[in-house]
Structures are given as C-alpha cells and as structure tokens.
Design a protein around this motif. Structure first.
Motif, mmCIF file in Angstrom:
data_model
loop_
_atom_site.group_PDB
_atom_site.id
_atom_site.type_symbol
_atom_site.label_atom_id
_atom_site.label_comp_id
_atom_site.label_asym_id
_atom_site.label_seq_id
_atom_site.Cartn_x
_atom_site.Cartn_y
_atom_site.Cartn_z
ATOM 1 N N LEU A 1 18.258 73.414 -12.423
ATOM 2 C CA LEU A 1 18.776 74.775 -12.425
ATOM 3 C C LEU A 1 17.776 75.738 -11.787
ATOM 4 O O LEU A 1 18.153 76.569 -10.943
ATOM 5 C CB LEU A 1 19.098 75.202 -13.864
ATOM 6 C CG LEU A 1 19.712 76.592 -14.036
ATOM 7 C CD1 LEU A 1 21.062 76.664 -13.321
ATOM 8 C CD2 LEU A 1 19.875 76.935 -15.511
ATOM 9 N N ILE A 2 16.503 75.612 -12.179
ATOM 10 C CA ILE A 2 15.475 76.508 -11.614
ATOM 11 C C ILE A 2 15.337 76.279 -10.113
ATOM 12 O O ILE A 2 15.266 77.236 -9.325
ATOM 13 C CB ILE A 2 14.128 76.284 -12.327
ATOM 14 C CG1 ILE A 2 14.228 76.752 -13.793
ATOM 15 C CG2 ILE A 2 13.006 77.014 -11.611
ATOM 16 C CD1 ILE A 2 12.997 76.442 -14.615
ATOM 17 N N LEU A 3 15.297 74.984 -9.710
ATOM 18 C CA LEU A 3 15.186 74.677 -8.284
ATOM 19 C C LEU A 3 16.387 75.221 -7.518
ATOM 20 O O LEU A 3 16.235 75.837 -6.453
ATOM 21 C CB LEU A 3 15.072 73.164 -8.096
ATOM 22 C CG LEU A 3 14.975 72.673 -6.639
ATOM 23 C CD1 LEU A 3 13.725 73.247 -5.970
ATOM 24 C CD2 LEU A 3 14.970 71.150 -6.584
ATOM 25 N N GLY A 4 17.591 74.991 -8.083
ATOM 26 C CA GLY A 4 18.789 75.478 -7.406
ATOM 27 C C GLY A 4 18.819 76.986 -7.312
ATOM 28 O O GLY A 4 19.119 77.551 -6.250
ATOM 29 N N VAL A 5 18.498 77.652 -8.435
ATOM 30 C CA VAL A 5 18.491 79.120 -8.418
ATOM 31 C C VAL A 5 17.416 79.634 -7.465
ATOM 32 O O VAL A 5 17.626 80.612 -6.738
ATOM 33 C CB VAL A 5 18.272 79.658 -9.850
ATOM 34 C CG1 VAL A 5 18.072 81.170 -9.833
ATOM 35 C CG2 VAL A 5 19.470 79.317 -10.730
ATOM 36 N N SER B 1 15.994 82.173 -2.608
ATOM 37 C CA SER B 1 15.233 82.187 -1.348
ATOM 38 C C SER B 1 16.164 82.308 -0.150
ATOM 39 O O SER B 1 15.933 83.117 0.761
ATOM 40 C CB SER B 1 14.404 80.905 -1.235
ATOM 41 O OG SER B 1 13.506 80.796 -2.325
ATOM 42 N N PHE B 2 17.222 81.493 -0.170
ATOM 43 C CA PHE B 2 18.161 81.538 0.943
ATOM 44 C C PHE B 2 18.861 82.887 1.011
ATOM 45 O O PHE B 2 19.033 83.469 2.093
ATOM 46 C CB PHE B 2 19.186 80.414 0.778
ATOM 47 C CG PHE B 2 20.132 80.285 1.932
ATOM 48 C CD1 PHE B 2 19.692 79.880 3.182
ATOM 49 C CD2 PHE B 2 21.478 80.587 1.768
ATOM 50 C CE1 PHE B 2 20.579 79.765 4.241
ATOM 51 C CE2 PHE B 2 22.360 80.476 2.820
ATOM 52 C CZ PHE B 2 21.912 80.063 4.072
ATOM 53 N N GLY B 3 19.234 83.406 -0.172
ATOM 54 C CA GLY B 3 19.877 84.727 -0.206
ATOM 55 C C GLY B 3 18.940 85.812 0.271
ATOM 56 O O GLY B 3 19.346 86.724 1.012
ATOM 57 N N SER B 4 17.679 85.711 -0.172
ATOM 58 C CA SER B 4 16.699 86.715 0.273
ATOM 59 C C SER B 4 16.488 86.638 1.776
ATOM 60 O O SER B 4 16.381 87.669 2.462
ATOM 61 C CB SER B 4 15.368 86.494 -0.459
ATOM 62 O OG SER B 4 15.536 86.614 -1.851
ATOM 63 N N TYR B 5 16.409 85.385 2.273
ATOM 64 C CA TYR B 5 16.232 85.223 3.720
ATOM 65 C C TYR B 5 17.407 85.836 4.483
ATOM 66 O O TYR B 5 17.212 86.560 5.467
ATOM 67 C CB TYR B 5 16.092 83.740 4.040
ATOM 68 C CG TYR B 5 16.101 83.444 5.529
ATOM 69 C CD1 TYR B 5 14.975 83.697 6.320
ATOM 70 C CD2 TYR B 5 17.243 82.921 6.135
ATOM 71 C CE1 TYR B 5 14.991 83.438 7.682
ATOM 72 C CE2 TYR B 5 17.268 82.660 7.497
ATOM 73 C CZ TYR B 5 16.139 82.918 8.266
ATOM 74 O OH TYR B 5 16.156 82.668 9.602
ATOM 75 N N ILE B 6 18.612 85.521 4.006
ATOM 76 C CA ILE B 6 19.799 86.082 4.671
ATOM 77 C C ILE B 6 19.796 87.602 4.564
ATOM 78 O O ILE B 6 20.093 88.317 5.535
ATOM 79 C CB ILE B 6 21.079 85.486 4.055
ATOM 80 C CG1 ILE B 6 21.160 83.984 4.357
ATOM 81 C CG2 ILE B 6 22.315 86.204 4.574
ATOM 82 C CD1 ILE B 6 22.336 83.291 3.736
ATOM 83 N N TYR B 7 19.426 88.107 3.349
ATOM 84 C CA TYR B 7 19.443 89.553 3.139
ATOM 85 C C TYR B 7 18.420 90.249 4.045
ATOM 86 O O TYR B 7 18.718 91.244 4.715
ATOM 87 C CB TYR B 7 19.156 89.846 1.678
ATOM 88 C CG TYR B 7 19.153 91.319 1.338
ATOM 89 C CD1 TYR B 7 20.319 92.062 1.381
ATOM 90 C CD2 TYR B 7 17.960 91.957 0.976
ATOM 91 C CE1 TYR B 7 20.323 93.408 1.078
ATOM 92 C CE2 TYR B 7 17.950 93.300 0.676
ATOM 93 C CZ TYR B 7 19.137 94.026 0.725
ATOM 94 O OH TYR B 7 19.136 95.357 0.438
ATOM 95 N N TYR C 1 25.483 89.221 -3.184
ATOM 96 C CA TYR C 1 25.406 89.075 -4.640
ATOM 97 C C TYR C 1 26.513 88.160 -5.158
ATOM 98 O O TYR C 1 26.281 87.296 -6.020
ATOM 99 C CB TYR C 1 25.507 90.447 -5.310
ATOM 100 C CG TYR C 1 24.270 91.304 -5.139
ATOM 101 C CD1 TYR C 1 23.020 90.720 -4.971
ATOM 102 C CD2 TYR C 1 24.351 92.701 -5.142
ATOM 103 C CE1 TYR C 1 21.880 91.512 -4.809
ATOM 104 C CE2 TYR C 1 23.225 93.495 -4.972
ATOM 105 C CZ TYR C 1 21.990 92.888 -4.801
ATOM 106 O OH TYR C 1 20.873 93.652 -4.644
ATOM 107 N N ALA C 2 27.743 88.355 -4.651
ATOM 108 C CA ALA C 2 28.860 87.515 -5.091
ATOM 109 C C ALA C 2 28.631 86.055 -4.713
ATOM 110 O O ALA C 2 28.843 85.139 -5.526
ATOM 111 C CB ALA C 2 30.173 88.032 -4.479
ATOM 112 N N LEU C 3 28.167 85.838 -3.472
ATOM 113 C CA LEU C 3 27.883 84.473 -3.039
ATOM 114 C C LEU C 3 26.761 83.852 -3.866
ATOM 115 O O LEU C 3 26.826 82.673 -4.255
ATOM 116 C CB LEU C 3 27.510 84.486 -1.549
ATOM 117 C CG LEU C 3 27.167 83.122 -0.931
ATOM 118 C CD1 LEU C 3 28.365 82.191 -1.008
ATOM 119 C CD2 LEU C 3 26.711 83.290 0.514
ATOM 120 N N GLY C 4 25.741 84.641 -4.166
ATOM 121 C CA GLY C 4 24.643 84.129 -4.990
ATOM 122 C C GLY C 4 25.099 83.768 -6.388
ATOM 123 O O GLY C 4 24.714 82.734 -6.942
#
Length: 747
Positions: A15-19, A24-30, A284-287
């Motif tokens: 869970l921690i790795l996935g989150v 990270s991916f969301g932040s990169y995209i953002y 946010y919704a995708l995350g």
C-alpha cells in the motif's frame, strides 16, 4: 476476519509503495502540467508584450519619421526662421496643416506642438502663442542644452511626451517638436487584455507607463532592480521581484532595440491557478481512484500469500499454545506443543498397551487393519510376523447362565475370557477379547503341520477351556472353530465361520464343540423351509379358547416338527421369526397384551440369541404361549357367553330361514369352528342340534295353535323334504306330527 501480522506486513508495504508511486507519478504529472501551463501562459504573455511593444513602437516611429521628414523641407526652414503673428495667416495655416497631417498618420488622441526657438512662437492644438525670451531659454535649457540626443521621451502628468529637436541632423537646433500621448491613448494602444498589467521603462529605468490600478506602481528599489536585471539580461526574459512579505512578483519583459525601452507585464499566479483548477481536480480524482485500486490489489495480494499460513494456523488452532499475532511464532509454538503432546501420548500408549492389543484383535475381526499397520503392531506386541504360522478363530458363547442372574452375564464373560488366557499358553494364541455381549473370541496361533494334527490340537484346547469353565464357573459353554488360515487379514472371514459353527448348536445341544468344516456342507446346501401350518392352526385355536390342555397337546408336536424338519440353522431362524410374528398377530387379533409388554418387547432378539433348543422351547412355552392361554381363558369366560347369546338371538330371529354356523361366523367375523367350540362349551350341545330342537319346538307350537299343513310347516322350517321333517319330529317326540296334532286337539 482478524488478520495477522504477516498479512499487514505484506499489505502495508504494498500500500505504501503503491501510494508512493501514485503520489510520485501524480506529482510528476502535476509539476509537468504546471510547467507546461506556465510555459504556455508565459509564452502567451510574452507574445502579448511583444505585440504591445511593436504596436507602440510603430506609432512612435511614425511620429519621429513625420517630424524628421518635415524638418528637412524648405517650408520648415522658412517657417521656423520667420516670425509668425496673427496676421501671418498663411504661415500659420501651413504649420497647422502639417501638424494635422502628422496627427492623421500617427496615434489618435495625440497632441502635437511645434516651437520655434529662433522666433519664439509655439503652435499647439491649432493655437498660436508667443514665447518670451525667458520661456524660450527655459525650453532650450530643458530640451536642448546638456542633451546628447535630439530625440527622447519624458513622462508627464498626463502621459508621455515625445521631444524631437529640429533639425535632426544639425547641432544648431532651431525648433522643438512635442508630441504628447495621453494616458488614455496609451491605454487604448497597450491594454488589449483588460486583465493584463503592463509597465514601460525607459533606458534609464524610469517608469514611463503603468497600466495597473492605483497603488500597484513599482517602488524605486524595484525599478532599480529591474533596470539592472533587464540591462544585463537578454532581449526577452522573466524576472522576479520581492514584494515585501508577499509572494514574489513575476514579470515578463521585452526590450526594444529601437529606443531601449523595456516593456513588462505581470505573470499573475491567480490566473495560472484558475487555469490549473480542472487539471488539479482531474489529478486528485485519478490519484484517489489509483489509491483505492492499490488498496484492493494490496489486500488481494496479501490475502493470497497469507492464505496458506492462515490455513495452517486454523489447523493448529484447536488448542492454541499462545495468543500471538505473529503467525510464524504461533505455528512454531503450536508445533512444539504438538511434539510435546506426541511424547506424552507415546508414554500413555505404553501404559495402555493391553487395551491397544485388545483393539488390534478386535480390528482384525472387523477387517480394519492395513497390512503395514498389522506388521508394525505384531512386532510391537511380540507376535510372530504375519504368514509364518497357521491361525484359527475360536468363538465361545454361554449356553445358559446356570444359577447366575442376567445381571452377572458380563462378569461371567470376563471370567471366561480370563480362563482362556490361563488355559491356553500365550505363545499359542493372541489376546482373548469380548467380541459382543454374548461372544468371546481369540485367534489361536499354530505351528505349521497337517490338518488332522491342527484339528486335534484345536479340539484339545477347546475341551480344556470347556472343562475349566464348567469346573470353576458352573456354566455350560459352546465353542465354534473356523477353518485354519495363513493370513491374519482373513480373520474377519474366520470370525464369521466361527459364528456359523455356533449357530449349529441349536441342533446339537449344550456344550458343543463345532468345527466349521464339519457343518460347511449343511450351511452351503439347498434352502428347504418347513413350517407345520396345520399344527399351528390347532395350537392357535387352543390359545383362542384359553384351553391349556389343548395347548399342551398341540405345542410339542408343533415344535418337534419345526426343529426337526429345519436342519439348517438359517432355516430354523427364519421359521422362528415366522412363528413369533404369527403369535404377535394373533395377540393383536385377540386384543390381549402379553408379548407387547415391556418385558417381552425384544422377543425377536431373545429367541434368536438363544442357541439351545431346550431354552428356546422353554421360552416359547412358558413365557409366551402359556401366558397368552391364561389371559385368553379369563377373557373367553366373558366373551363365550356373549358370542353364544348372539348366536341364540340369531336363531330366535331367523330360525325359519336357511341358517348355518358358517354364515353366522362371517357375520360375526369369527371362525365357524371357533364358534362351534365355544357354543358347545357354553350350552353343552352342538349348534346344529340346538337349531333343530328350536325349530321342532316351533313346529309343536304351530301344530297346536294353527291349521298349517305339515308340508307348509316343513318348508317354513327349511326342510326341503317333508319326510325328513316327519322323521326328525318322530325321533324327538316319539310320535309323528299328525299324531301330535290330534293328541293336542283331543285334549
């Protein structure tokens, strides 16, 4: 369901790795999106400021070009070197026309002035005014002296003033051209986007134009910082200024190569935030969806990998050793507990060896032992390996309990079992056991020899056991011996042979030693059933009458045929069941209760369990048939009179009809022979004789009281031949019917 530590040890890291990956991916995209949006926004703003620069420079260049061109004309030299008064209308009109022409070519709303320093006059907004020497000198000092350029811009209270000293290419300046561009005109040229905030700085870093609201002007420090940054920077770029505790002010700038002006616009972060609002919501919704998916996947993966551990834990949870959430510690502790219990169990097994040996023999007789288990147990209990010896099953049953009560039966069985252990040497047998509530069994182990010698040895053991039981316990026993066999796994078949042999003591009597080989031909022969039905009918009629003497006369011939004609034990048991069943049906028909009482409700089992003919005969006669006869005798004393009265009532009512005991029996649902017996017993005469006497009495009455002919009387009394009537009448009354009538009438 409660999860263990291992489950969470897998679930939480996934869970921690996935989150973390999602974050990270969301932040990169953002961040990438912000950079892209900011870059696009900055590019648009940069294009916007370039457009403002180009538009304004075009207007300024048009003004400069117009005045420069005009300053080179002869009319300009003629006008500025000559005084113009109100009377010089032509010269005034010429200058004013030129200014109007310049105004038409440049920015609308710009005010143009032409000042002659030689002749001290000024035309401004189509108005001619004269200048004093001091005013002219002041203008010269302001715009010409100490100036190393002939063209420059200054900021005024109302906008920007374009100063052009003429002629352009002459060091001796004769005139000054002023172009005043108002704030409104600048706003109309610059502010194409109403939300844009635009600044214009001159070469020295002075603020020439500010499109913002009041209070939004740049400070001196900011202007100084901007001047230093833009001067040393590229032609176009971005600069950040400190805003006094607030977030830094970001400005995009573009420098003009024409007049070294710097055009700036504010990069508004609020606008960028509004642009990114939907992007943020989508991310946010995708995350959130990604986190939920990872949560489900982590749960499924953790559950999948911990399911075998949980299964092992459940298998070990019958007596949990510790209450630990660590599954491996739990399993290890449980295994330690199991090993400890195993050691304790082995110690207990050692103490329970006699019981285990008994169970082994019992399992052999029930065919519940596997070959591998048998070899292991034979070695454990000190027996020779299977197949090295010959074996025979010896079964013992009590013929009777002697003087002992039924409550001592179990004690007798245990005593006989103990005697077998003492009489037969241990090396010649396995442990004797109580096979059932009436049978003992053991397996004899014999050295390989001829069949005759084996049978002789078996007979000797049997006689020894029987003699010991008779001497010590005072009870008779019978022994059944199977065929010899070479594999202990065949002990179940041998046990059945012994039982079949013991069944034959019904025909052989007490204290029988029966070899299965001797009776196998009888057991396997044809099934011939014999049941003496006629003798049973006589017996049952005697029981119905309650006549003990007739019962005694009928029962013994019946049992003699039942036992003597059914040599096979199986046949005899079938006939016994049939007899008991018929007795119970007879009891139900008679409405009495003897066999169905609490003491006799297991009559079938009692009859089949007895293997002694004398005891079977005693049970049937004294505990079944005689009690039924006694009860029926008491009942028939009441029923006989009732039935007899019913018969006489029928005779009284139907004497003039055809009447037989068979028809009366059908009407009353009784056997005619039974009715005949009870009628004769009650009235001392047969039914036919009673009916005839009753009819003759009626004939006597009719002869005396009526005029009916003898023929009519005979027909009414069911005599089909009058002669038979006359003969019967004369036999009873000693006279004929006619003579009887005369005698009665004569009287």
């Amino acid at each position: 369901m409660k999860k263990g530590r291992m489950f969470y040890g897998i679930f939480i890291p996934i869970l921690i790795l996935g989150v973390g990956l999602v974050a990270s991916f969301g932040s990169y995209i953002y961040i990438s999106t912000i950079r892209s949006v900011v870059g696009q926004f900055s590019s648009n703003k940069q294009s916007y400021i370039e457009q403002i620069k180009n538009n304004l420079e075009h207007k300024i260049q048009s003004i400069e070009y117009a005045f420069n061109t005009y300053s080179t004309t002869s009319s300009f030299q003629e006008v500025v070197t000559n005084p113009i008064t109100i009377r010089d209308f032509a010269a005034y009109r010429n200058v004013n026309s030129q200014l109007n022409y310049i105004a038409s070519m440049t920015a609308e709303g710009t005010t143009y002035s032409l000042i002659s320093l030689d002749q001290n006059w000024q035309i401004n907004n189509e108005r001619l005014t004269s200048l004093s020497d001091s005013e002219a000198e002041q203008l010269r000092a302001q715009y010409i002296n100490d100036q190393n350029r002939s063209l420059f811009w200054v900021k005024t209270d109302k906008g920007i003033r374009f100063v052009n000293t003429l002629p352009v290419f002459s060091s001796k300046k004769q005139a000054i051209a002023l172009s005043d561009i108002s704030q409104y005109t600048l706003d109309s040229i610059i502010k194409t986007d109403e939300d844009a905030h635009v600044y214009i700085l001159n070469k020295s870093g002075e603020l020439l134009y500010d499109s913002g609201q009041e209070g939004s002007a740049l400070t001196e420090a900011q202007l100084h910082e901007l001047n230093g940054t833009t001067t040393s920077g590229e032609e176009n770029g971005k600069v950040e200024l400190e805003a006094g505790g607030r977030r830094p002010l970001q400005l995009l700038y573009s420098k003009s190569s024409y007049n070294n002006w710097t055009y700036l616009t504010v990069l508004d972060e609020d606008e960028i935030a509004d642009t990114l609002k939907m992007t943020k919501f989508g991310l946010y919704a995708l995350g959130l969806l990604s986190v939920l998916l990872i949560l489900v996947v982590a749960y499924m993966v953790a559950n999948y990998f911990t399911k075998p551990i949980q299964r092992i834990k459940r298998s070990l949870s019958l007596v949990p050793p510790v209450n630990s959430k660590n599954e491996f510690e739990y399993i290890i502790d449980s295994i330690d507990t199991i090993l400890s219990e195993k050691q304790s169990l082995e110690s207990l097994i050692e103490a329970e060896m006699p019981q285990l040996e008994t169970q082994l023999v019992l399992n052999l007789f029930r065919s519940r032992v596997q070959p591998e288990e048998l070899e292991k147990n034979l070695q454990r209990f000190g027996y020779a390996p299977n197949g090295q010896l010959r074996y025979a099953a010896m079964l013992i049953q009590l013929d009777s309990l002697g003087n002992q009560g039924t409550t001592n039966k179990d004690v007798l069985l245990l005593a006989v079992n103990k005697l077998v252990e003492e009489v037969i040497p241990k090396q010649q047998r396995m442990l004797p056991i109580v096979l059932s509530d009436d049978t003992l069994a053991t397996i004899l182990t014999l050295q390989v020899q001829s069949e005759s010698e084996l049978n002789k040895e078996l007979l000797e053991y049997s006689r020894t056991v029987m003699k010991a039981v008779r001497n010590y316990l005072k009870v008779p026993i019978s022994i059944g011996i199977s065929k010899t066999y070479g594999n202990l796994l065949e002990s179940k078949e041998a046990c059945e042979m012994g039982k079949q042999a013991l069944h034959q003591r019904l025909n052989l009597g007490k204290e029988s030693i029966i070899f299965y080989e001797d009776i196998s031909t009888v057991v396997s022969g044809p099934v011939l059933l014999h049941y003496p039905v006629e003798l049973e009918s006589e017996l049952f009629n005697a029981i119905r009458l309650g006549d003990r003497e007739q019962v005694t006369e009928a029962i013994y011939p019946f049992l003699a045929q039942l036992i003597g004609k059914n040599k096979s034990t199986l046949n005899f048991e079938v006939m016994l069941v049939r007899l008991v069943n018929n007795l119970i049906q007879l009891e139900q028909q008679l409405g009495i209760q003897v066999l169905l009482t609490q003491d006799n409700n297991k009559l079938y089992h009692r009859v089949l369990d007895i293997r002694n003919p004398e005891e079977i005969e005693h049970l049937l006669v004294h505990e079944v048939i005689y009690p039924m006869t006694t009860v029926m005798k008491e009942k028939t004393n009441k029923q006989f009179r009732c039935l007899s009265e019913k018969i006489t009532a029928i005779v009284d009512a139907e004497y003039d009809r055809e009447l037989t005991l068979e028809s009366i029996g059908e009407r009353l649902h009784y056997n005619p022979n039974y009715l005949s017996n009870i009628f004769k017993k009650e009235y001392g005469t047969a039914f036919s004789e009673y009916l005839m006497n009753y009819r003759l009495e009626m004939a006597k009455k009719w002869l005396s009281e009526t005029d009916m002919t003898i023929r009519v009387i005979a027909e009414r009394l069911q005599y089909h031949n009058p002669q038979n009537f006359i003969r019967s009448f004369r036999k009873k009354e000693q006279v004929t019917p006619g003579t009887y009538r005369k005698l009665q009438q004569g009287e």
